[in-house]
Scaffold this motif. Structure first.
Motif, PDB file in Angstrom:
ATOM      1  N   GLU A  96       0.829  -1.207   0.000  1.00 48.05           N
ATOM      2  CA  GLU A  96       0.000   0.000   0.000  1.00 48.05           C
ATOM      3  C   GLU A  96       0.862   1.256   0.000  1.00 48.05           C
ATOM      4  O   GLU A  96       0.650   2.180  -0.794  1.00 48.05           O
ATOM      5  N   LYS A  97       1.856   1.321   0.868  1.00 46.83           N
ATOM      6  CA  LYS A  97       2.727   2.493   0.946  1.00 46.83           C
ATOM      7  C   LYS A  97       3.582   2.632  -0.321  1.00 46.83           C
ATOM      8  O   LYS A  97       3.772   3.740  -0.826  1.00 46.83           O
ATOM      9  N   ALA A  98       4.106   1.527  -0.818  1.00 46.88           N
ATOM     10  CA  ALA A  98       4.946   1.572  -2.027  1.00 46.88           C
ATOM     11  C   ALA A  98       4.177   2.165  -3.198  1.00 46.88           C
ATOM     12  O   ALA A  98       4.707   2.987  -3.956  1.00 46.88           O
ATOM     13  N   VAL A  99       2.917   1.769  -3.339  1.00 39.99           N
ATOM     14  CA  VAL A  99       2.096   2.227  -4.468  1.00 39.99           C
ATOM     15  C   VAL A  99       1.531   3.620  -4.219  1.00 39.99           C
ATOM     16  O   VAL A  99       1.699   4.522  -5.042  1.00 39.99           O
ATOM     17  N   ASP A 100       0.856   3.794  -3.093  1.00 38.20           N
ATOM     18  CA  ASP A 100       0.082   5.020  -2.864  1.00 38.20           C
ATOM     19  C   ASP A 100       0.908   6.201  -2.385  1.00 38.20           C
ATOM     20  O   ASP A 100       0.575   7.347  -2.686  1.00 38.20           O
ATOM     21  N   THR A 101       1.984   5.956  -1.646  1.00 35.29           N
ATOM     22  CA  THR A 101       2.767   7.060  -1.080  1.00 35.29           C
ATOM     23  C   THR A 101       4.051   7.314  -1.865  1.00 35.29           C
ATOM     24  O   THR A 101       4.399   8.462  -2.132  1.00 35.29           O
ATOM     25  N   TYR A 102       4.763   6.257  -2.245  1.00 35.96           N
ATOM     26  CA  TYR A 102       6.095   6.417  -2.830  1.00 35.96           C
ATOM     27  C   TYR A 102       6.155   6.178  -4.337  1.00 35.96           C
ATOM     28  O   TYR A 102       7.206   6.342  -4.940  1.00 35.96           O
ATOM     29  N   ASP A 103       5.030   5.784  -4.936  1.00 35.87           N
ATOM     30  CA  ASP A 103       4.938   5.603  -6.391  1.00 35.87           C
ATOM     31  C   ASP A 103       6.039   4.690  -6.932  1.00 35.87           C
ATOM     32  O   ASP A 103       6.638   4.956  -7.977  1.00 35.87           O
ATOM     33  N   LEU A 104       6.320   3.620  -6.200  1.00 34.54           N
ATOM     34  CA  LEU A 104       7.380   2.694  -6.616  1.00 34.54           C
ATOM     35  C   LEU A 104       6.850   1.691  -7.631  1.00 34.54           C
ATOM     36  O   LEU A 104       5.757   1.148  -7.462  1.00 34.54           O
ATOM     37  N   PRO A 105       7.635   1.406  -8.666  1.00 29.06           N
ATOM     38  CA  PRO A 105       7.275   0.291  -9.532  1.00 29.06           C
ATOM     39  C   PRO A 105       7.434  -1.013  -8.755  1.00 29.06           C
ATOM     40  O   PRO A 105       8.386  -1.176  -7.989  1.00 29.06           O
ATOM     41  N   LEU A 106       6.479  -1.912  -8.946  1.00 21.39           N
ATOM     42  CA  LEU A 106       6.513  -3.202  -8.270  1.00 21.39           C
ATOM     43  C   LEU A 106       7.033  -4.276  -9.220  1.00 21.39           C
ATOM     44  O   LEU A 106       6.588  -4.362 -10.367  1.00 21.39           O
ATOM     45  N   ILE A 107       7.937  -5.062  -8.721  1.00 23.86           N
ATOM     46  CA  ILE A 107       8.453  -6.223  -9.445  1.00 23.86           C
ATOM     47  C   ILE A 107       7.899  -7.424  -8.686  1.00 23.86           C
ATOM     48  O   ILE A 107       8.362  -7.739  -7.595  1.00 23.86           O
ATOM     49  N   ILE A 108       6.856  -8.030  -9.242  1.00 17.74           N
ATOM     50  CA  ILE A 108       6.163  -9.115  -8.561  1.00 17.74           C
ATOM     51  C   ILE A 108       6.832 -10.423  -8.964  1.00 17.74           C
ATOM     52  O   ILE A 108       6.690 -10.881 -10.101  1.00 17.74           O
ATOM     53  N   ALA A 109       7.574 -11.021  -8.040  1.00 18.25           N
ATOM     54  CA  ALA A 109       8.339 -12.247  -8.302  1.00 18.25           C
ATOM     55  C   ALA A 109       7.574 -13.442  -7.734  1.00 18.25           C
ATOM     56  O   ALA A 109       7.442 -13.593  -6.529  1.00 18.25           O
ATOM     57  N   HIS A 110       7.056 -14.260  -8.630  1.00 12.27           N
ATOM     58  CA  HIS A 110       6.254 -15.430  -8.261  1.00 12.27           C
ATOM     59  C   HIS A 110       7.152 -16.656  -8.126  1.00 12.27           C
ATOM     60  O   HIS A 110       7.827 -17.049  -9.086  1.00 12.27           O
ATOM     61  N   THR A 111       7.148 -17.259  -6.942  1.00 16.63           N
ATOM     62  CA  THR A 111       7.942 -18.468  -6.722  1.00 16.63           C
ATOM     63  C   THR A 111       7.262 -19.664  -7.374  1.00 16.63           C
ATOM     64  O   THR A 111       6.049 -19.698  -7.521  1.00 16.63           O
ATOM     65  N   GLY A 112       8.090 -20.633  -7.791  1.00 18.23           N
ATOM     66  CA  GLY A 112       7.565 -21.889  -8.314  1.00 18.23           C
ATOM     67  C   GLY A 112       7.179 -21.875  -9.783  1.00 18.23           C
ATOM     68  O   GLY A 112       6.550 -22.819 -10.265  1.00 18.23           O
ATOM     69  N   TYR A 113       7.547 -20.829 -10.511  1.00 18.34           N
ATOM     70  CA  TYR A 113       7.205 -20.729 -11.932  1.00 18.34           C
ATOM     71  C   TYR A 113       8.467 -20.475 -12.750  1.00 18.34           C
ATOM     72  O   TYR A 113       9.365 -19.760 -12.314  1.00 18.34           O
ATOM     73  N   ASN A 114       8.491 -21.021 -13.965  1.00 20.24           N
ATOM     74  CA  ASN A 114       9.589 -20.767 -14.898  1.00 20.24           C
ATOM     75  C   ASN A 114       9.290 -19.611 -15.832  1.00 20.24           C
ATOM     76  O   ASN A 114      10.198 -19.053 -16.442  1.00 20.24           O
ATOM     77  N   SER A 115       8.011 -19.281 -15.976  1.00 21.96           N
ATOM     78  CA  SER A 115       7.632 -18.146 -16.817  1.00 21.96           C
ATOM     79  C   SER A 115       6.319 -17.576 -16.298  1.00 21.96           C
ATOM     80  O   SER A 115       5.521 -18.291 -15.700  1.00 21.96           O
ATOM     81  N   ILE A 116       6.141 -16.298 -16.537  1.00 24.03           N
ATOM     82  CA  ILE A 116       4.894 -15.612 -16.227  1.00 24.03           C
ATOM     83  C   ILE A 116       4.481 -14.909 -17.520  1.00 24.03           C
ATOM     84  O   ILE A 116       5.065 -13.892 -17.889  1.00 24.03           O
ATOM     85  N   LEU A 117       3.523 -15.495 -18.209  1.00 18.77           N
ATOM     86  CA  LEU A 117       3.055 -14.936 -19.478  1.00 18.77           C
ATOM     87  C   LEU A 117       1.615 -14.431 -19.388  1.00 18.77           C
ATOM     88  O   LEU A 117       1.138 -13.762 -20.304  1.00 18.77           O
ATOM     89  N   ASP A 118       0.928 -14.751 -18.302  1.00 21.74           N
ATOM     90  CA  ASP A 118      -0.442 -14.287 -18.055  1.00 21.74           C
ATOM     91  C   ASP A 118      -0.579 -13.980 -16.562  1.00 21.74           C
ATOM     92  O   ASP A 118      -1.059 -14.820 -15.790  1.00 21.74           O
ATOM     93  N   PRO A 119      -0.139 -12.778 -16.140  1.00 19.20           N
ATOM     94  CA  PRO A 119      -0.138 -12.460 -14.713  1.00 19.20           C
ATOM     95  C   PRO A 119      -1.497 -12.602 -14.034  1.00 19.20           C
ATOM     96  O   PRO A 119      -1.573 -13.022 -12.881  1.00 19.20           O
ATOM     97  N   SER A 120      -2.566 -12.280 -14.725  1.00 18.38           N
ATOM     98  CA  SER A 120      -3.888 -12.351 -14.100  1.00 18.38           C
ATOM     99  C   SER A 120      -4.255 -13.775 -13.694  1.00 18.38           C
ATOM    100  O   SER A 120      -5.060 -13.973 -12.783  1.00 18.38           O
ATOM    101  N   ALA A 121      -3.642 -14.776 -14.325  1.00 21.59           N
ATOM    102  CA  ALA A 121      -3.898 -16.175 -13.958  1.00 21.59           C
ATOM    103  C   ALA A 121      -3.358 -16.494 -12.559  1.00 21.59           C
ATOM    104  O   ALA A 121      -3.718 -17.525 -11.980  1.00 21.59           O
ATOM    105  N   LEU A 122      -2.501 -15.638 -12.027  1.00 18.92           N
ATOM    106  CA  LEU A 122      -1.920 -15.859 -10.705  1.00 18.92           C
ATOM    107  C   LEU A 122      -2.552 -14.952  -9.646  1.00 18.92           C
ATOM    108  O   LEU A 122      -2.020 -14.813  -8.541  1.00 18.92           O
ATOM    109  N   SER A 123      -3.687 -14.378  -9.946  1.00 21.39           N
ATOM    110  CA  SER A 123      -4.329 -13.439  -9.015  1.00 21.39           C
ATOM    111  C   SER A 123      -4.702 -14.087  -7.685  1.00 21.39           C
ATOM    112  O   SER A 123      -4.834 -13.385  -6.679  1.00 21.39           O
ATOM    113  N   ASN A 124      -4.827 -15.396  -7.658  1.00 13.73           N
ATOM    114  CA  ASN A 124      -5.128 -16.087  -6.401  1.00 13.73           C
ATOM    115  C   ASN A 124      -3.982 -15.968  -5.389  1.00 13.73           C
ATOM    116  O   ASN A 124      -4.181 -16.214  -4.208  1.00 13.73           O
TER     117      ASN A 124
END
Length: 184
Positions: A96-124
């Motif tokens: 929340e603070k990174a996005v709303d206060t500091y405007d930081l770009p987020l690098i979302i690193a998903h464990t257990g995957y070799n590729s992320i080609l459809d990020p919305s599929a990992l919304s769970n």
């Protein structure tokens, strides 16, 4: 504002005091990459820029330390595993603070995957604060596998000082994943 050169790493401690039973183990992996001989992986760790705060610290003290670290950061790596909680962790506050206060770009690193080609599929896997900031497009995020080359590339490219991300569901191309040897 402070010189923003660090990379902030956020992960869910899962309410554990034993770091081997939480997502801290993935952060420890990143630390080993950075300290390993013959491994070209260096980053400025925002967790080392502010005074250490123990898990037993009062919440206000912990939040103040987090804000200080985020203010000195150029981007934030969010480590998500299958165990990451939707609510109830400091990770939600950090996002929340990174996005709303500091405007930081987020690098979302998903464990257990070799590729992320459809990020919305990992919304769970996303904590509720991340879901909200993705759905309302306040987050600028790239979704990547928790792999050294992908993390290093994203850290070097996307920052408050560098390339901007075009939205909340950015990901590397299939060709980039093939080039790293993650997929065929």
């Amino acid at each position: 504002m402070a010189n923003r050169t660090g990379t902030y790493f956020g992960f869910d401690g899962l309410g554990q005091t034993d770091p081997t039973k939480s997502d801290f183990r993935y952060y420890a992996t990143v630390q080993s990459w950075a300290s390993g001989k013959g491994i070209d992986f260096k980053f400025v760790n925002s967790h080392e820029k502010a005074s250490a705060v123990r898990d037993t610290s009062r919440r206000a003290t912990l939040e103040a330390s987090i804000r200080q670290r985020l203010a000195a950061s150029k981007n934030m790596v969010v480590i998500l595993s299958g165990d990451t909680r939707k609510t109830g962790s400091m990770l939600s506050y950090e996002i929340e603070k990174a996005v709303d206060t500091y405007d930081l770009p987020l690098i979302i690193a998903h464990t257990g995957y070799n590729s992320i080609l459809d990020p919305s599929a990992l919304s769970n896997r996303w904590p509720n604060t991340l879901t909200t900031s993705i759905n309302n497009a306040t987050a600028k995020a790239i979704h990547i596998p928790f792999k050294k080359d992908a993390i290093l590339d994203a850290i070097s490219q996307f920052s408050v000082n560098g390339a901007r991300l075009g939205g909340p569901l950015v990901h590397y191309t299939r060709e980039a994943h093939v080039g790293w040897g993650y997929i065929l």
